[in-house]
Design a protein around this motif. Sequence first.
Motif, short mmCIF file in Angstrom:
data_model
loop_
_atom_site.label_atom_id
_atom_site.label_comp_id
_atom_site.label_asym_id
_atom_site.label_seq_id
_atom_site.Cartn_x
_atom_site.Cartn_y
_atom_site.Cartn_z
N ARG A 272 0.83 -1.21 0.00
CA ARG A 272 0.00 0.00 0.00
C ARG A 272 0.87 1.26 0.00
O ARG A 272 0.52 2.25 -0.64
CB ARG A 272 -0.93 0.01 1.21
CG ARG A 272 -2.03 -1.04 1.10
CD ARG A 272 -2.93 -1.06 2.29
NE ARG A 272 -3.79 0.13 2.29
CZ ARG A 272 -4.52 0.52 3.32
NH1 ARG A 272 -4.50 -0.18 4.44
NH2 ARG A 272 -5.26 1.58 3.25
N ARG B 171 3.88 1.56 -1.37
CA ARG B 171 4.41 1.71 -2.72
C ARG B 171 3.36 2.32 -3.64
O ARG B 171 3.65 3.23 -4.43
CB ARG B 171 4.89 0.37 -3.27
CG ARG B 171 5.66 0.45 -4.56
CD ARG B 171 6.22 -0.87 -5.02
NE ARG B 171 6.82 -1.67 -3.94
CZ ARG B 171 6.29 -2.80 -3.47
NH1 ARG B 171 5.18 -3.30 -3.96
NH2 ARG B 171 6.89 -3.47 -2.49
N GLU B 172 2.12 1.84 -3.53
CA GLU B 172 1.03 2.39 -4.34
C GLU B 172 0.79 3.86 -4.01
O GLU B 172 0.58 4.68 -4.91
CB GLU B 172 -0.25 1.59 -4.13
CG GLU B 172 -0.20 0.20 -4.72
CD GLU B 172 -1.38 -0.66 -4.32
OE1 GLU B 172 -2.24 -0.21 -3.52
OE2 GLU B 172 -1.46 -1.80 -4.82
N TYR B 173 0.83 4.20 -2.73
CA TYR B 173 0.64 5.58 -2.32
C TYR B 173 1.77 6.45 -2.85
O TYR B 173 1.53 7.54 -3.39
CB TYR B 173 0.55 5.68 -0.79
CG TYR B 173 0.40 7.10 -0.31
CD1 TYR B 173 -0.80 7.78 -0.48
CD2 TYR B 173 1.46 7.77 0.29
CE1 TYR B 173 -0.94 9.09 -0.06
CE2 TYR B 173 1.33 9.09 0.72
CZ TYR B 173 0.12 9.74 0.54
OH TYR B 173 -0.02 11.04 0.94
N ASN C 8 3.61 5.92 -5.42
CA ASN C 8 3.43 6.05 -6.87
C ASN C 8 2.35 7.07 -7.20
O ASN C 8 2.46 7.81 -8.18
CB ASN C 8 3.10 4.71 -7.51
CG ASN C 8 4.30 3.79 -7.56
OD1 ASN C 8 5.44 4.23 -7.49
ND2 ASN C 8 4.05 2.50 -7.65
N SER C 9 1.31 7.14 -6.38
CA SER C 9 0.25 8.12 -6.61
C SER C 9 0.75 9.55 -6.40
O SER C 9 0.21 10.49 -6.95
CB SER C 9 -0.96 7.85 -5.73
OG SER C 9 -0.71 8.25 -4.40
#
Length: 87
Positions: free
Chosen positions: A63, A65-67, A69-70
């Motif tokens: 999560r 890493r996804e954040y 990236n966002s």
Amino acid sequence: MATEKNLYDILGVARGAPTEQIRSAYRRLARQVHPDVGSAVQGASVSMAEINYAWSVLSDPVRRREYDNSLGTTRSGTSSHSSATRE
């Protein structure tokens, strides 16, 4: 004015902070604003719900890493579209 707070700012840590530092910041803030603690500040700038959400995202590697990236950054400094290949 931003409508969504940066999770790193909520916990008061840098984007590259290690998990241990994020955990420490979470615990410190949770003690300060927890509604069951007598010294909890009414109208604190950060709510317990915000702190819990920031911790839930930043403590989970996927999560986080996804954040990141966002936000337009990656923690590893690598791209999935790298042109260099090893043979």
